[in-house]
Design an enzyme around this catalytic site. Sequence first.
Site, short mmCIF file in Angstrom:
data_model
loop_
_atom_site.label_atom_id
_atom_site.label_comp_id
_atom_site.label_asym_id
_atom_site.label_seq_id
_atom_site.Cartn_x
_atom_site.Cartn_y
_atom_site.Cartn_z
N GLU A 151 0.84 -1.20 0.00
CA GLU A 151 0.00 0.00 0.00
C GLU A 151 0.87 1.26 0.00
OE1 GLU A 151 -3.35 0.29 -0.37
OE2 GLU A 151 -3.11 -1.84 -0.84
N TRP B 149 1.93 2.15 -3.41
CA TRP B 149 1.02 2.96 -4.21
C TRP B 149 1.35 4.45 -4.07
CZ3 TRP B 149 -2.47 1.93 -7.93
CH2 TRP B 149 -2.88 0.60 -8.09
N TRP C 92 -19.41 13.96 -19.80
CA TRP C 92 -19.80 14.34 -18.44
C TRP C 92 -20.99 15.29 -18.48
CZ3 TRP C 92 -17.31 11.36 -15.20
CH2 TRP C 92 -15.98 11.00 -15.42
N ASN D 287 -10.04 4.80 3.26
CA ASN D 287 -9.75 4.62 1.84
C ASN D 287 -10.83 3.84 1.10
OD1 ASN D 287 -7.81 4.93 -0.44
ND2 ASN D 287 -7.85 2.70 -0.37
N TRP E 175 -14.48 14.07 -12.57
CA TRP E 175 -13.66 13.71 -11.40
C TRP E 175 -12.91 14.90 -10.83
CZ3 TRP E 175 -8.42 14.52 -11.86
CH2 TRP E 175 -7.90 14.66 -13.15
N TRP F 48 -8.37 9.65 -7.79
CA TRP F 48 -9.56 10.07 -8.54
C TRP F 48 -9.53 9.55 -9.98
CZ3 TRP F 48 -14.17 11.76 -7.21
CH2 TRP F 48 -14.34 12.17 -5.88
#
Length: 474
Positions: free
Chosen positions: A277, A280, A308, A346, A364, A387
């Site tokens: 993690e 990331w 969108w 998260n 986003w 995102w």
Amino acid sequence: MSACLLWFRRDLRLSDNPALTAALARGTPVIPVYIHDPEAERPWTPGAASRSWLHHSLTALAADLAVRGSCLIVRRGPALDTLQALIGETGANAVLWNRLYEPALVARDTRIKAALKRDGIEAGSHNAALWCEPWQIATGSGAPFKVFTPFWRALATRLPDAPIQPAPERIPAPREWPAGLSIDELALRPQLAWDQGFYAIWQPGEAGALARLASFIDDGLHGYRDARDRPAEGGVSRLSPHLHFGEIGPRQVLRAVQRARAGGEVPERDAEHFLRELGWREFAHHLLHHFPETPDAPLNPGFAAMPWRAVRDHEAELRAWQRGRTGIPIVDAGMRELWATGWMHNRVRMIVASLLTKNLLIPWQHGARWFWDALVDADLANNTLGWQWVAGCGADAAPYFRIFNPVLQSRKFDATGRYIRRWVPELADLSDAAIHAPWTLGADAPRGYPPPIVDLGASRQRALDAYARMRAAG
């Protein structure tokens, strides 16, 4: 005697601080400096929650320096002008700092280093924020990675093994200190104390970061792989704001996990999953370095054709999402947790982001901006990766057809509704079965709680149709 300016930025700690170690090695007085220069970060100047945390973190750093016979000199203004003024006032012949990786700050720091060197000033930068520099890892062809798993395989072979430098007992001081501002004069805290709930659960500063790490190693790392997805449990580290502000370094976290693993205190799978993690976070900085346009533009250029919804068509839904009034309990719980604490679990971040970008078809970037202002751990690299991942337009992105069903997610990861009951108290009396979708109760639904702002089934199909049109256009 000459002196060294130690320029603090987001490395607000005294242990495992490479720039501080280098400054002490020079054997001259060290003048710690913090320069408030938010204009240099445009268009991503720090948000309100970040500024609040920064006030407390600077206060803690100043106290830690004072214990060691030192002082934090606070100034405001363009960084280069301020450094040059301090050099003139103190006779300093060196400026040392730890690197930042946001595109605007990379450009600024490059200009500063060149200008200082032209003036005959030693200028040195160090890595205090990452395991590896973003440019040090590449594919076999020399290209940047866009998929996490091969990136992690490459990174895992290069994890640092240098010893952690402890905080010094004393820091050599100059004969006279230059003038500076008080931290209060930076006006980082909000005039209305909407952030007062933050610090019931957070302790900004190096001591708070080290305490948080120790607590996680003792109580959270064992069982991490399974518990990390359940928001009602303490199964995550909550180190993200401390890492963002550099109150603790990733090498320190790595070393603590390695010690726990070597001592048999935690299962290998939990230690490995947690380190992955953290990988990331490294991946996010790798992407931001190689694709600096991505905080505002999709990494996948095909998403330029994504249909969108226009702003005029989604303003009310966006406000409802921001305020935790969507009528979908797990989403509202997450958005209210964010407002109250400056942080969100998260798993819930993914759920609320999926609702915004897919069920509501809101770009986003609107969600990224709201998180940027509201999160105490608002980090440009991590925020952008997260995102774009959920929206499906970034590296290693979720497939466009993966649309989180918030009710199913809620039932799976908050089965008894404990997380929802904490943050959406108007639903506290509902049964475990009903709390995830109270609108199914019809006339028995709790009064005062809104109905869903969107039909989950119909909006899922609308999103799939929109993605199909985008793919056809490409």
